[in-house]
Scaffold this active site. Structure first.
Site, mmCIF file in Angstrom:
data_model
loop_
_atom_site.group_PDB
_atom_site.id
_atom_site.type_symbol
_atom_site.label_atom_id
_atom_site.label_comp_id
_atom_site.label_asym_id
_atom_site.label_seq_id
_atom_site.Cartn_x
_atom_site.Cartn_y
_atom_site.Cartn_z
ATOM 1 N N TYR A 1 0.803 -1.220 0.000
ATOM 2 C CA TYR A 1 0.000 0.000 0.000
ATOM 3 C C TYR A 1 0.839 1.274 0.000
ATOM 4 C CZ TYR A 1 -3.680 -3.236 1.615
ATOM 5 O OH TYR A 1 -4.544 -4.279 1.747
ATOM 6 N N HIS B 1 0.841 -11.644 2.084
ATOM 7 C CA HIS B 1 -0.199 -10.868 1.395
ATOM 8 C C HIS B 1 -0.881 -11.681 0.290
ATOM 9 C CE1 HIS B 1 -1.403 -6.510 0.157
ATOM 10 N NE2 HIS B 1 -2.407 -7.345 0.067
#
Length: 263
Positions: free
Chosen positions: A41, A99
C-alpha cells in the site's frame, strides 16, 4: 483464539502520508482499534504517524501489515518486516500476513520465517491472505505458530461459504476486505430494503452482515470522518435479515489478479 477488533480500518489506496495519518488518527479517536496496512500500500509511514499522533496507547491498537509477494523469500521476509516496523514506528505488529501466495512465495521457505518473527515477538500473530482451503491446510502443516487470520474478499455478493466453514472449524478469523463492494453496496436492492428497516445505509448493512457472522471481521476503507463514523456504527441485524442477505442469488468477485491461488 486471538480477538481481532471489529470493524477494522482498511487503508489500501490511502497513499498520501499526511492524509493517511489524519485518517488513522481520526479513526482511533472515533473508537477504531484495528488498523490494516501492507507493504504493497506504500503507506506504512502514514499509518505509523497516525498512531503516534493519536491519543491512544500503542498497546491498545491492533496493527496489521502484510509482506509484499516479491519479499516472500525467507531472508526477505525478515529484512522487509524490519523495514516495515521502522516505517510504522513500532517494535512489533499484532498481525503479520503473507499478502498473496504468489511470486516469491514458497510455503516451505516463506512460512518458517514467519515462525521466526512470531518466536521473537516481532509478529504477535501470524496470518495469511487470499488463501484457499488447500493452501491453508499446507500452511497449518508447516507453521508452528497458529494461523490467526485469512484476509479475503468477502461481502454480501461474495460470501465465501467454503472458507467461512473452514475458518469456523479451525478457529481462524476471516478478515473481510472490500466489505462494502468498493462502494457499490447502494446498488444491491436487498441491502437497500433492509437499510430502510434500520434507518441505516446499505453500506452499514453490508458491514453489519459481516459482523453478524462467526469469526469474521470487516475492514472497510474510508478517509473522511463522516464515512469513518458510518462504517463504525453499523446496526446489529436480526436473524431474518441475516438470512435474507445469505440468500442473495448473485455472486461477484471484485479482486481477481492473474496468479491468484483460485485461478
Amino acid at each position: 483464539m486471538t480477538e481481532i477488533p471489529s470493524p477494522g480500518l482498511g487503508t489500501s489506496g490511502n497513499e498520501d502520508r499526511d492524509q493517511c495519518a489524519k485518517t488513522v488518527r481520526t479513526a482511533l479517536s472515533l473508537g477504531y482499534r484495528h488498523i490494516d496496512t501492507a507493504q504493497m500500500y506504500d503507506n506504512e509511514s502514514g499509518v505509523g504517524d497516525g498512531i503516534a499522533d493519536a491519543d491512544v496507547p500503542r498497546e491498545e491498537v491492533f496493527l496489521a501489515t502484510k509482506v509484499l509477494p516479491d519479499n516472500l523469500a525467507r531472508d526477505d521476509v525478515l529484512s522487509s518486516t524490519e523495514e516495515s516496523l521502522d516505517r510504522l514506528g513500532t517494535d512489533y505488529v499484532d498481525l503479520l500476513y503473507v499478502h498473496w501466495p504468489m511470486k516469491a512465495y514458497d510455503a516451505a521457505d516463506t512460512l518458517p520465517a514467519f515462525d521466526t518473527l512470531y518466536d521473537e515477538g516481532t509478529a504477535r500473530n501470524v496470518a495469511v491472505s487470499n488463501y484457499t482451503p488447500e493452501l491453508l491446510d499446507e500452511a497449518r502443516d508447516i507453521l508452528d505458530a497458529p494461523v490467526t487470520a485469512n484476509q479475503v474478499e468477502m461481502h454480501p455478493l461474495f460470501r465465501q461459504d467454503e472458507l467461512h466453514d473452514y475458518a469456523t472449524e479451525h478457529d481462524i478469523t476471516l478478515v473481510a476486505y472490500a466489505p462494502i463492494m468498493q462502494g457499490d453496496a447502494d446498488d444491491v436492492p436487498e441491502l437497500r430494503d433492509i437499510a430502510a428497516k434500520y434507518d441505516a445505509t446499505p453500506t452499514q448493512i453490508s458491514i453489519a452482515w459481516l459482523q453478524g457472522l462467526e469469526n469474521v471481521v470487516p475492514i472497510p476503507k474510508a478517509t473522511g470522518e463522516s464515512h469513518l463514523r458510518e462504517n463504525f456504527s453499523a446496526p446489529e441485524l436480526d436473524e431474518e435479515d441475516m438470512a435474507k442477505i445469505a440468500a442473495i442469488d448473485r455472486e461477484e468477485r471484485l479482486v481477481d489478479p492473474d496468479g491468484a491461488a483460485w485461478n
